[in-house]
Design a protein around this motif. Structure first.
Motif, mmCIF file in Angstrom:
data_model
loop_
_atom_site.group_PDB
_atom_site.id
_atom_site.type_symbol
_atom_site.label_atom_id
_atom_site.label_comp_id
_atom_site.label_asym_id
_atom_site.label_seq_id
_atom_site.Cartn_x
_atom_site.Cartn_y
_atom_site.Cartn_z
ATOM 1 N N ALA A 168 0.788 -1.018 -0.242
ATOM 2 C CA ALA A 168 -0.133 0.155 -0.124
ATOM 3 C C ALA A 168 1.018 1.376 0.055
ATOM 4 C CB ALA A 168 -0.725 0.061 1.143
ATOM 5 N N GLY A 169 0.427 2.425 -0.641
ATOM 6 C CA GLY A 169 1.149 3.512 -0.717
ATOM 7 C C GLY A 169 0.772 4.367 -1.784
ATOM 8 N N GLU A 170 1.086 5.578 -1.694
ATOM 9 C CA GLU A 170 0.527 6.802 -2.441
ATOM 10 C C GLU A 170 1.137 6.936 -3.778
ATOM 11 O OE1 GLU A 170 -1.216 10.911 -0.804
ATOM 12 O OE2 GLU A 170 0.778 10.980 -1.310
ATOM 13 N N VAL A 171 0.413 6.621 -4.884
ATOM 14 C CA VAL A 171 0.692 7.028 -6.319
ATOM 15 C C VAL A 171 1.140 8.496 -6.434
ATOM 16 C CG1 VAL A 171 0.183 6.480 -8.698
ATOM 17 C CG2 VAL A 171 -0.177 4.719 -6.788
ATOM 18 N N ALA A 172 0.021 9.219 -6.193
ATOM 19 C CA ALA A 172 0.219 10.701 -6.241
ATOM 20 C C ALA A 172 -0.851 11.127 -5.152
ATOM 21 C CB ALA A 172 -0.079 11.013 -7.713
ATOM 22 N N LYS A 173 -1.179 12.507 -5.003
ATOM 23 C CA LYS A 173 -2.105 12.994 -4.083
ATOM 24 C C LYS A 173 -3.378 12.383 -4.547
ATOM 25 C CE LYS A 173 -3.486 17.172 -4.732
ATOM 26 N NZ LYS A 173 -3.553 18.722 -4.942
ATOM 27 N N ASN A 174 -4.058 11.787 -3.306
ATOM 28 C CA ASN A 174 -5.554 11.186 -3.431
ATOM 29 C C ASN A 174 -5.464 9.821 -4.140
ATOM 30 O OD1 ASN A 174 -6.435 13.390 -1.659
ATOM 31 N ND2 ASN A 174 -6.263 14.678 -3.484
ATOM 32 N N ILE A 175 -4.504 9.253 -4.504
ATOM 33 C CA ILE A 175 -4.628 8.028 -5.201
ATOM 34 C C ILE A 175 -3.650 7.117 -4.607
ATOM 35 C CG2 ILE A 175 -3.917 7.032 -7.453
ATOM 36 C CD1 ILE A 175 -3.979 9.363 -8.909
ATOM 37 N N ILE A 176 -4.293 6.028 -4.139
ATOM 38 C CA ILE A 176 -3.699 5.158 -3.209
ATOM 39 C C ILE A 176 -3.608 3.718 -4.101
ATOM 40 C CG2 ILE A 176 -3.603 3.965 -1.129
ATOM 41 C CD1 ILE A 176 -3.257 6.771 -0.540
ATOM 42 N N ARG A 177 -2.486 3.275 -4.089
ATOM 43 C CA ARG A 177 -2.465 1.740 -4.622
ATOM 44 C C ARG A 177 -2.532 0.685 -3.385
ATOM 45 N NH1 ARG A 177 3.251 2.663 -3.922
ATOM 46 N NH2 ARG A 177 4.184 1.013 -3.083
ATOM 47 N N ARG A 178 -3.002 -0.467 -3.624
ATOM 48 C CA ARG A 178 -2.991 -1.334 -2.671
ATOM 49 C C ARG A 178 -2.867 -2.678 -3.765
ATOM 50 N NH1 ARG A 178 -6.942 1.973 -0.484
ATOM 51 N NH2 ARG A 178 -6.124 2.939 1.399
ATOM 52 N N GLN A 179 -2.234 -3.781 -3.235
ATOM 53 C CA GLN A 179 -2.196 -5.029 -3.881
ATOM 54 C C GLN A 179 -1.963 -4.822 -5.369
ATOM 55 O OE1 GLN A 179 -2.612 -8.268 -2.127
ATOM 56 N NE2 GLN A 179 -1.836 -6.511 -0.905
ATOM 57 N N PRO A 180 -0.732 -4.393 -5.697
ATOM 58 C CA PRO A 180 -0.608 -4.328 -7.236
ATOM 59 C C PRO A 180 -0.425 -5.613 -7.904
ATOM 60 C CG PRO A 180 1.628 -3.674 -5.842
ATOM 61 C CD PRO A 180 0.334 -3.806 -5.087
ATOM 62 N N TYR A 181 -0.092 -6.674 -7.125
ATOM 63 C CA TYR A 181 -0.088 -8.141 -7.732
ATOM 64 C C TYR A 181 -1.267 -8.437 -8.763
ATOM 65 C CZ TYR A 181 -0.549 -13.202 -8.150
ATOM 66 O OH TYR A 181 -0.542 -14.428 -8.619
ATOM 67 N N TYR A 182 -2.321 -7.933 -8.168
ATOM 68 C CA TYR A 182 -3.604 -8.256 -9.208
ATOM 69 C C TYR A 182 -3.569 -7.571 -10.430
ATOM 70 C CZ TYR A 182 -5.427 -10.433 -4.723
ATOM 71 O OH TYR A 182 -5.541 -11.340 -3.939
ATOM 72 N N PHE A 183 -3.096 -6.404 -10.412
ATOM 73 C CA PHE A 183 -2.991 -5.705 -11.787
ATOM 74 C C PHE A 183 -1.783 -6.270 -12.491
ATOM 75 C CE2 PHE A 183 -4.690 -2.710 -8.528
ATOM 76 C CZ PHE A 183 -5.494 -1.915 -9.442
#
Length: 409
Positions: free
Chosen positions: A30-45
């Motif tokens: 989990a982490g911030e990609v940019a302001k107000n955009i949060i990535r979680r579980q990139p494995y699924y992408f």
């Protein structure tokens, strides 16, 4: 039978703190990609990327009118077609105007999963209900969680590897909450679900509020609740920024993936096993199955509902009863100018008066889910609804599109 609640006395802040602790350390991605955009579980992408590179893929969008309209959704579809020019995409538009996350949970199987090619759910799934849960459903924290968690659990049950993006669109009340230093209720609830299941989020409401306050744009430029082209472009750009980020470097750590089947529900009464049952399952008095002659009924009708057979009652005292196995039941209705109230009894208990009429149904046959009973112990139950007489002597009607049951887990 008394309705059970899970969230109960928990404050919104306490709920979010509790949810965060569930995945603390588990979702290191989990982490911030940019302001107000949060990535979680990139494995699924990464899984979705591999699927798309085989030349096919299912991409679905679920939400209200913001999804149904010609807006951000086709822009994201164009982005995907350009990124994967050799891929045959099955794009699914499952937006239905005015509807909320609870109805989304009941219809996601029929409207999304069953429309996917290949025998399972979508590879990439977009969902938005922050605005509708706020301004159409007027939901509290518990109601928003039960609906959104139900959607996520149904999708993950169909395809455990589905990549999911949850978008929080904007209206003025949501932005005003942020300006007051508060997190809007629907966004609190949906964020809790996103954190619990490792779902990436795009917070348009917060982004727009900050951009307006900084003098970089206006509400009028964005385009109101239903965004104008520039507003939809802003949303699509945020989503594309998330996708560009998670697809730039493939994630290889499948061991870090959160399997929904291994995660206990945030609320055990969420609608994670919701679906429709046939009209024949109900026992009725004073109802008929018919296609209404809408030309003779006051109020506007959206084209998608024309020609559908409904279960209809037009006289006070008409009775609907359903015996079901599960922990919740509801009616997907068209609430129009002649809709009124129903007395609802669960398992022979004292009746409770419920509104079928909605603040927005004065001139429109408005689609909504009327939850007759929820929070029940999973098992056999019987719910009965009786159409009440209008106190002012006006005509009354109850028009049912579908009957819903949550089986319980």
């Amino acid at each position: 039978m008394q309705r059970r609640t899970f969230i109960g006395a928990l404050s919104a802040g306490a709920l979010l703190m509790a949810t965060g602790s569930i995945l603390k350390g588990a979702d290191a991605s989990a982490g911030e990609v940019a302001k107000n955009i949060i990535r979680r579980q990139p494995y699924y992408f990464t899984v979705a990327d591999k699927k798309f590179r085989t030349g096919k893929g299912n991409v679905a969008f679920l939400g209200g009118s913001i999804t149904e309209m010609d807006g951000y959704r086709p822009m994201v579809c164009e982005y995907l077609k350009k990124k994967y020019p050799q891929t045959h995409f099955n794009f699914i538009d499952a937006g239905v105007s005015s509807t909320c996350s609870n109805l989304g949970a009941f219809r996601v199987d029929e409207d999304v999963i069953q429309r996917c090619e290949g025998g399972k759910g979508p590879d990439l799934f977009f969902v938005e209900y922050a605005v509708n849960d706020n301004q159409d459903g007027f939901f509290n924290l518990e109601q928003s969680i039960r609906g959104m968690e139900g959607v996520i659990r149904r999708i993950k049950a169909a395809n455990p590897d589905a990549a999911i993006v949850m978008t929080f669109f904007a209206n003025i009340p949501l932005m005003e909450k942020y300006r007051a230093g508060e997190i809007p209720t629907s966004i609190q609830a949906h964020t809790a679900v996103a954190e619990h299941y490792g779902i990436s989020t795009v917070n348009v409401a917060k982004e727009l509020q900050e951009e307006i306050d900084a003098g970089n744009t206006t509400w009028e430029i964005y385009g109101d609740v239903h965004p104008a082209p520039r507003g939809n472009r802003m949303v699509a750009d945020m989503i594309e920024k998330l996708l560009d980020y998670v697809w730039r470097v493939p994630a290889t750590c499948s061991l870090c993936a959160i399997r929904s089947s291994e995660v206990e529900p945030l609320d055990p009464y969420s609608y994670g096993t919701a679906g429709w049952v046939d009209f024949d399952a109900a026992q009725t008095e004073g109802f008929t199955r018919e296609i209404p002659d809408w030309s003779k009924i006051p109020g506007a009708l959206r084209e998608r509902f024309a020609g559908q057979e409904l279960l209809c009652a037009n006289e006070p005292g008409a009775t609907f009863s359903l015996t079901f196995h599960g922990n919740a039941a509801g009616l997907y209705v068209l609430a129009g100018p002649d809709s009124w109230k129903i007395d609802v009894s669960v398992d022979g208990g004292a009746p409770t008066c419920m509104n079928v009429v909605h603040p927005y149904s004065g001139g429109l046959h408005y689609p909504r889910l009327v939850v007759l009973a929820d929070g029940l112990a999973t098992g056999e139950h019987r719910v009965t609804a009786r159409l009440c007489e209008n106190e002012e002597g006006e005509p009354v009607a109850l028009r049912i599109l579908k009957i819903g049951v949550n089986r319980g887990e």
